[in-house]
Design a protein around this motif. Structure first.
Motif, PDB file in Angstrom:
ATOM      1  N   THR A 209       0.199  -1.067  -0.198  1.00  0.00           N
ATOM      2  CA  THR A 209      -0.292  -2.065   0.752  1.00  0.00           C
ATOM      3  C   THR A 209      -1.214  -3.067   0.068  1.00  0.00           C
ATOM      4  O   THR A 209      -1.312  -4.226   0.482  1.00  0.00           O
ATOM      5  N   ALA A 210      -1.876  -2.637  -1.001  1.00  0.00           N
ATOM      6  CA  ALA A 210      -2.804  -3.514  -1.711  1.00  0.00           C
ATOM      7  C   ALA A 210      -2.111  -4.679  -2.406  1.00  0.00           C
ATOM      8  O   ALA A 210      -2.765  -5.654  -2.792  1.00  0.00           O
ATOM      9  N   ARG A 211      -0.788  -4.628  -2.578  1.00  0.00           N
ATOM     10  CA  ARG A 211      -0.062  -5.752  -3.165  1.00  0.00           C
ATOM     11  C   ARG A 211       0.018  -6.856  -2.107  1.00  0.00           C
ATOM     12  O   ARG A 211       0.908  -6.859  -1.254  1.00  0.00           O
ATOM     13  N   ALA A 212      -0.888  -7.773  -2.184  1.00  0.00           N
ATOM     14  CA  ALA A 212      -1.020  -8.781  -1.119  1.00  0.00           C
ATOM     15  C   ALA A 212       0.064  -9.837  -1.151  1.00  0.00           C
ATOM     16  O   ALA A 212       0.488 -10.342  -0.106  1.00  0.00           O
ATOM     17  N   ASN A 213       0.525 -10.223  -2.335  1.00  0.00           N
ATOM     18  CA  ASN A 213       1.445 -11.351  -2.442  1.00  0.00           C
ATOM     19  C   ASN A 213       2.775 -10.911  -3.031  1.00  0.00           C
ATOM     20  O   ASN A 213       2.928 -10.815  -4.248  1.00  0.00           O
ATOM     21  N   HIS A 214       3.728 -10.636  -2.170  1.00  0.00           N
ATOM     22  CA  HIS A 214       5.080 -10.347  -2.644  1.00  0.00           C
ATOM     23  C   HIS A 214       6.072 -10.846  -1.595  1.00  0.00           C
ATOM     24  O   HIS A 214       5.734 -10.963  -0.415  1.00  0.00           O
ATOM     25  N   PRO A 215       7.295 -11.140  -1.992  1.00  0.00           N
ATOM     26  CA  PRO A 215       8.252 -11.794  -1.082  1.00  0.00           C
ATOM     27  C   PRO A 215       8.902 -10.876  -0.059  1.00  0.00           C
ATOM     28  O   PRO A 215       9.888 -11.270   0.570  1.00  0.00           O
ATOM     29  N   GLY A 216       8.365  -9.690   0.150  1.00  0.00           N
ATOM     30  CA  GLY A 216       8.892  -8.817   1.184  1.00  0.00           C
ATOM     31  C   GLY A 216       8.263  -9.061   2.535  1.00  0.00           C
ATOM     32  O   GLY A 216       8.626  -8.409   3.523  1.00  0.00           O
ATOM     33  N   THR A 217       7.325  -9.997   2.579  1.00  0.00           N
ATOM     34  CA  THR A 217       6.647 -10.257   3.847  1.00  0.00           C
ATOM     35  C   THR A 217       7.580 -10.874   4.892  1.00  0.00           C
ATOM     36  O   THR A 217       7.254 -10.903   6.078  1.00  0.00           O
ATOM     37  N   GLY A 218       8.758 -11.350   4.446  1.00  0.00           N
ATOM     38  CA  GLY A 218       9.717 -11.913   5.388  1.00  0.00           C
ATOM     39  C   GLY A 218      10.538 -10.868   6.115  1.00  0.00           C
ATOM     40  O   GLY A 218      11.281 -11.196   7.040  1.00  0.00           O
TER      41      GLY A 218
END
Length: 281
Positions: A209-218
């Motif tokens: 969860t600490a990985r704030a910036n990755h393209p799975g947020t979509g």
């Protein structure tokens, strides 16, 4: 729920392309029954189902289970003609969208699967899947819930293929912590995942969860690749959530998944993470 509803089969979905096949099997059952001189009531009593269930199967309104065809074949001395349709009916009784997905998975030589809300269906235990499907609203009726659970479990036969596809799973940390079905169900689910992750053709990774910036947020990503070089993909965030096969769209999903895969914990680190999560339960 009476035995006929639970064990004899499932109703045919209106407009499903499998309907003509189910109707043909039903007519064959009727022909074999009449040729054997067995009445509907006699057949219902022998197979321990209601007469209405037997009639629904014979007119193609009900998808018979393979077990029903096996027993009917023996009773009517059909010489394997009914039994031969067992596998077809096994597939037919799954909901259309699940059946189509299972067929694509069976063709795949490689699967890239990113899950952000729940543990991926191919990794789920039966009790976890049943509990998860039970949270959907509007709620499934009991027989439909069992149908969906059974169909999801049947898809896992793809692990038994030889050669098996290459699997890459990336799951968000939250999917390992949400106690779907309760703590013990989650414990058994995580233990099952550790077993699956040890298969030589499976790579399982956790995205902290600490990985704030990755393209799975979509949203979820699924890419299936086939032996002929083609593929099928989908994601919640683009293309209207619909499956796509255009190479340009697949390249987008490949790029996105590759970044996610690189930012997640390594497979070795992920196994340690799951074991630590188990220890916290």
């Amino acid at each position: 729920m009476d035995k006929g509803v639970d064990e004899a089969g499932w109703d045919v979905e209106p407009g499903d392309e499998i309907e003509p096949v189910v109707q043909a099997v039903g007519r064959l059952v009727k022909v074999c029954r009449e040729a054997a001189g067995v009445s509907v009531s006699e057949m219902a009593a022998a197979l321990q189902y209601g007469e209405d269930m037997v009639r629904k199967i014979e007119r193609g309104a009900r998808i018979p289970r393979p077990e029903y065809l096996e027993r009917a074949d023996q009773l009517l001395k059909a010489q394997g003609h009914l039994r031969a349709f067992g596998e077809d009916m096994r597939r037919a009784r799954y909901p259309k969208k699940v059946r189509q997905l299972a067929e694509l998975e069976e063709r795949s030589v490689e699967m890239l699967l990113y899950s952000n809300h729940n543990i991926h269906g191919l990794l789920q235990t039966e009790e976890y899947a049943r509990a998860l499907l039970g949270t959907w609203r509007p709620a499934y009726p009991p027989d439909e819930l069992e149908r969906m659970t059974t169909a999801r479990m049947a898809r896992k036969s793809v692990f038994e293929r030889s050669p098996a596809p290459e699997f890459s799973f990336v799951l968000e940390e939250v999917t390992l912590r949400r106690p779907v079905g309760g703590t013990m169900v989650l414990r058994r689910q995580l233990e099952h995942m550790l077993d699956v992750a040890k298969l030589p053709f499976v790579e399982l990774q956790v995205m902290p969860t600490a990985r704030a910036n990755h393209p799975g947020t979509g949203g979820r990503i699924q890419v299936l690749k086939f032996a002929d070089g083609t593929g099928m993909g989908r994601t919640d965030g683009d293309f209207g959530g619909r499956p796509v096969s255009d190479p340009r769209h697949l390249r987008v999903l490949d790029l996105r998944y590759g970044i996610i895969r690189a930012q997640a914990l390594t497979p070795e680190e992920s196994l340690v993470f799951i074991e630590e999560t188990l220890g916290e339960l």
